[in-house]
Design a protein around this motif. Structure first.
Motif, PDB file in Angstrom:
ATOM      1  N   SER A   1       0.673  54.242  -0.828  1.00  0.00           N
ATOM      2  CA  SER A   1      -0.461  53.312  -0.727  1.00  0.00           C
ATOM      3  C   SER A   1      -1.041  53.032  -2.114  1.00  0.00           C
ATOM      4  CB  SER A   1      -1.527  53.935   0.179  1.00  0.00           C
ATOM      5  OG  SER A   1      -2.803  53.418  -0.133  1.00  0.00           O
TER       6      SER A   1
ATOM      7  N   PRO B   1       6.947  48.232  -0.802  1.00  0.00           N
ATOM      8  CA  PRO B   1       6.194  48.705  -1.969  1.00  0.00           C
ATOM      9  C   PRO B   1       6.987  48.413  -3.238  1.00  0.00           C
ATOM     10  CG  PRO B   1       6.294  50.403  -0.277  1.00  0.00           C
ATOM     11  CD  PRO B   1       7.237  49.318   0.146  1.00  0.00           C
TER      12      PRO B   1
ATOM     13  N   ARG C   1       0.273  39.394   8.848  1.00  0.00           N
ATOM     14  CA  ARG C   1       0.245  38.628   7.615  1.00  0.00           C
ATOM     15  C   ARG C   1       1.005  37.305   7.732  1.00  0.00           C
ATOM     16  NH1 ARG C   1      -0.149  40.843   1.421  1.00  0.00           N
ATOM     17  NH2 ARG C   1      -1.831  39.367   1.050  1.00  0.00           N
TER      18      ARG C   1
END
Ligand code: UD1
Length: 417
Positions: A163, A299, A332
């Motif tokens: 994160s 990521p 999203r």
């Protein structure tokens, strides 16, 4: 409320500079609370999210002044131990003041952060990490009461997912903890490295930022410094999408090519020619793009979730079918229904989105509901057959500094009314 009026069938040409990275500036502003003296932050973009962080700093007792893209932040100790809900709700990054205030003053009361609605955005990993550093945190009715009565103590913290926000919060807090903190499975985004560079200039001892394991040796004091925010790789990817969808040739200056390592090949596969050298990226799109290969957001160093929406707009008029898989946030694709109003042929199913390229999009009245979705609508508007009116411009202004002016300087016709 402002709207953007985007004339269609535009071709872009010429060169433009890219703004400083919002996602670097915001964590650095939160961290500046810890660095006593006069911090000078160069290349700081003029954005509503940046202004929101400055308001928090001022509320907490700092003096913040801006001249063009330079922010001067004077910190001489935090005078307040709480942040009002109204300020917390303005951005997602406001939660980074939690780590900073715990390290600075030992106690803080604040509410949950705001930010764009792009899916569930919990902060459990932030809280878990800070608790492992010794913070006592209670949550009640959306308010957090946080204390570190004996200071924070270094710990070994394992993140179950890299994160970005949790890595930043822990890094900021740990920089002034007693002893050494190790973050395992830390986020590796360039903005993490930029935050570490800033903190290290202030006297922090952070090693390994940009890699999966970050080691932070806590120090007693941080002193203010001067720092230049890195270029915004997402703003660059957005301009590349605008050029791609309009079959244009542009140059983007002040860029770090390696930060776009997952973005450049996606455009190349669709037939774009890209040359990146000496901080300048020259981009030439074919008349009509070939279909993008499957794009999976990941990521860093994977394809960034923030670039998904603008790229998806470019896929709408490409030749063939593109598949997008959004692995970071579950909600999203809110720009998809608006792109469909413009004639796009898109189907979404959970995290997967299938875009069948159509020969043309048509101007329509559309409404943005989040920052990157707003950028997607601008890109689509540039290539549409007629005029597009975009509402929800306030979302765009969270992350793009006068995008309409940048596009006009490249020959487009975009007006804010
Ligand atoms: C994310 C992006 C970042 C982008 C930013 C703004 C990634 C990995 N992160 O950062 O590049 O600039 O959005 O759009 O691409 N999560 C939890 N608990 C937590 C924290 C996060 O479950 O405590 C989950 C989120 O719901 C999300 C995922 O982890 O599904 C990634 O979150 P995180 O990287 O923390 O988000 P941001 O810091 O907002």
């Amino acid at each position: 409320m402002s709207k953007l009026i985007v004339a269609g069938r535009q071709k872009l040409s010429g060169a433009t500079e890219i703004q400083g990275a919002k996602n670097s500036a915001l964590p650095i502003l939160a961290a500046s609370l810890l660095a006593k003296g006069e911090n000078v932050l160069y290349n700081c973009p003029v954005l509503s999210d940046v202004e929101a962080s400055c308001r928090v700093l001022r509320y907490l007792g700092c003096t913040v002044s801006r001249t063009a893209h330079t922010l001067v932040i004077k910190t001489d100790g935090v005078t307040r131990g709480e942040i009002p809900e109204e300020l917390m709700r303005k951005t997602r990054s406001s939660i980074l003041f939690l780590g900073a205030m715990l390290a600075a003053g030992g106690s803080v009361r604040l509410s949950l952060p705001g930010g764009c609605e792009i899916g569930r955005r919990p902060i459990d990993w932030h809280l878990k990490g800070l608790r492992e550093l010794g913070a006592l945190i209670t949550e009640r009715h959306g308010r957090l009461e946080c204390q570190a009565p004996y200071g924070l103590t270094g710990a070994r913290i394992s993140l179950s997912f890299p994160s970005v926000g949790a890595t930043e919060n822990i890094m900021i807090a740990a920089s002034k903890a007693n002893g050494t903190t190790t973050i395992i499975n830390a986020a590796r985004e360039p903005e993490i490295t930029d935050l570490a560079d800033y903190l290290n200039k202030c006297g922090a001892k952070i090693d390994g930022a940009g890699e999966g394991i970050v080691v932070i040796e806590g120090v007693k004091e941080l002193r203010a410094c001067s720092h230049t925010v890195i270029p915004d790789r997402i703003a660059a990817a957005t301009l590349m999408s605008c050029a791609a969808v309009t079959g244009s040739r542009i140059c983007i200056k002040n860029i770090i090519g390696s930060h776009l390592g997952a973005v450049i090949p996606v455009f190349e596969e669709a037939g774009c020619q890209i040359e990146c050298r000496d901080g300048e990226l020259c981009f030439a799109a074919p008349k009509r793009l070939k279909a993008f290969k499957t794009v999976r957001t990941m990521p860093y160093p994977g394809f960034p979730t923030d670039a998904q929406a603008p790229l998806l707009a470019a896929a709408c008029t490409a030749k063939g079918t593109a598949v997008f898989v959004e692995n970071i946030f579950e909600n999203r694709y809110r720009h998809v229904s608006e792109l469909a109003r413009m004639g796009a042929n898109i189907k979404t199913e959970g995290r997967v989105c299938v875009v069948e390229g159509v020969p043309a999009l048509y101007g329509a009245r559309v409404e943005a509901t989040d920052l990157r979705g707003a950028a997607a609508l601008v890109a689509a508007g540039l290539c549409a057959e007629s005029v597009t009116t975009i509402g929800g411009v306030q979302y765009l202004e969270r992350g793009y500094e006068s995008l309409e002016q940048t596009l006009c300087s490249l020959g487009a016709n975009v007006k804010k009314i």
